[in-house]
Design an enzyme around this catalytic site. Structure first.
Site, PDB file in Angstrom:
ATOM      1  CG  ASP A 182      42.431  39.584  81.381  1.00 32.34           C
ATOM      2  OD1 ASP A 182      41.890  40.588  80.894  1.00 32.34           O
ATOM      3  OD2 ASP A 182      43.642  39.531  81.683  1.00 32.34           O
ATOM      4  CD  GLU A 266      38.730  42.578  78.921  1.00 37.57           C
ATOM      5  OE1 GLU A 266      38.885  43.706  79.413  1.00 37.57           O
ATOM      6  OE2 GLU A 266      39.675  41.839  78.615  1.00 37.57           O
ATOM      7  CG  ASP A 348      47.188  38.753  83.445  1.00 33.11           C
ATOM      8  OD1 ASP A 348      46.905  39.894  83.044  1.00 33.11           O
ATOM      9  OD2 ASP A 348      48.292  38.217  83.277  1.00 33.11           O
TER      10      ASP A 348
END
Length: 381
Positions: A182, A266, A348
């Site tokens: 992340d 991501e 997170d």
């Protein structure tokens, strides 16, 4: 076999520096002149100029008296810059880039040489019309003879040479470890294992020195030598910041690839995120896009996998235990409790766990995993 560029710094002699300055100037002049020619031909006569016509324009320029100076340098970099321009137009017409822009003499200068314009013998590199080899600081041996050599000078006045070589990537042994990442600003990234990698904030570290150098630059007279010196001091600080950022990203990406077989990240739309004026500088300084790019090509070389999940996946708002998704989760909330299962989450770490699960699902199902439609997703992730 795979092609890879090996970049080294070199220190030219005064004669080589003059030759490179003329070469950079001619490359820039040809690129801008042909770009103006192609643009005017389209807007005035609705005529599309391809690479063949652009190359013919270059030949005519070399024969003209006022542009005969183009013959003083190697013809290969001039032809290569037109090939790069043709590629730029191809990307523009296919919607992957904006219209090609004119080159400036104040920014990075480069010239590309193919096999016919350089010689590589016994670890020494000779450029066309250059009697002495380049004084290159070889930090590592080349795996093969270069197929293309690109010489460049950055805004700080440093000279570099990039040698494109063929090499056989070393495949790492298969390991059972997988990780979700992340990306963030407080921490550069957090892994699904709970490890936090701090954000060094390189720009903030040099902010005071940079502001002082920029104030001094603004007070110098336009066109003066003192202004040129002050501009180079600012450029050296920017180069220092970029080098520190790139060095750290290379070390971190190599460590992640070496330690994990599958890496889930991501698919961030960094360009869209930079529209946020409050966070644009911090996002640019973090280098998210460059970090993911390094992970992708290093993983491909090492036989590892990088799985990118849907950018609209609500990784932070979804409970990694039961799957409950919050309607909104502002950025100032760093920890939250799931109202469905009462599980306590660090924002997170929870996001990294969800990214890992979604990334593995992408690999298993061969499709993106999204928690909701893009139109209904909150701005806070």
């Amino acid at each position: 076999m795979t092609k890879r560029a090996y970049k080294f710094r070199f220190y030219p002699t005064p004669e080589q520096e003059q030759l490179l300055a003329r070469t950079f100037g001619c490359v820039r002049f040809v690129y801008n002149a042909v770009l103006r020619y192609r643009t005017d031909a389209f807007y005035e006569h609705r005529e599309k100029i391809g690479y063949t016509a652009a190359n013919a324009r270059l030949s005519a320029m070399k024969k003209a008296e006022d542009t005969a100076f183009l013959n003083e340098v190697s013809s290969v970099p001039l032809q290569q810059c037109l090939r790069h321009q043709q590629t730029a137009f191809k990307h523009f017409f296919e919607g992957r880039a904006r219209y090609p822009r004119f080159k400036s003499k104040r920014h990075r200068q480069s010239a590309e040489f193919t096999r016919s314009a350089f010689k590589y013998r016994d670890g020494r590199l000779f450029l066309a019309k250059c009697k002495e080899p380049l004084a290159i600081r070889w930090s590592r041996p080349l795996p093969s003879e270069p197929t293309t050599v690109t010489v460049s000078r950055d805004s700080a006045g440093r000279y570099f040479v990039a040698c494109l070589c063929e090499f056989t990537p070393e495949t790492l042994p298969v390991i059972p470890k997988m990780v979700g990442i992340d990306l963030g600003l407080k921490d550069l990234f957090v892994t699904s294992d709970g490890h936090r990698i701090g954000n060094p904030r390189h720009t903030a570290k040099y902010a005071t020195r940079l502001a002082k150098a920029q104030r001094r630059l603004s007070k110098k007279e336009l066109g003066s030598k003192n202004r040129a010196k002050a501009r180079q001091k600012v450029a050296r600080l920017h180069a220092k910041i970029a080098d520190c950022r790139l060095d750290r990203l290379h070390k971190l990406s190599r460590q992640i690839v070496n330690e994990n077989q599958v890496i889930c990240v991501e698919s961030l739309k960094v360009k869209n995120m930079l529209r946020n004026r409050s966070l644009a500088r911090s996002i640019s300084d973090a280098g998210w896009g460059e970090f993911v790019r390094q992970l992708e090509y290093k993983a491909a070389w090492a036989g590892r996998q990088v799985s990118a999940i849907d950018p609209w996946y609500p990784s932070s708002k979804r409970c990694s235990d039961c799957g409950y998704t919050e309607d909104a989760l502002p950025l100032n909330i760093r920890a939250w409790t799931c109202p469905a299962c009462a599980a306590e989450h660090d924002r997170d770490v929870n996001a990294a766990i969800n990214i890992k699960a979604a990334g593995l699902a992408v690999l298993a199902l061969g499709e993106n995993v999204s928690g909701m439609e893009p139109a209904s997703v909150s701005d806070s992730r």
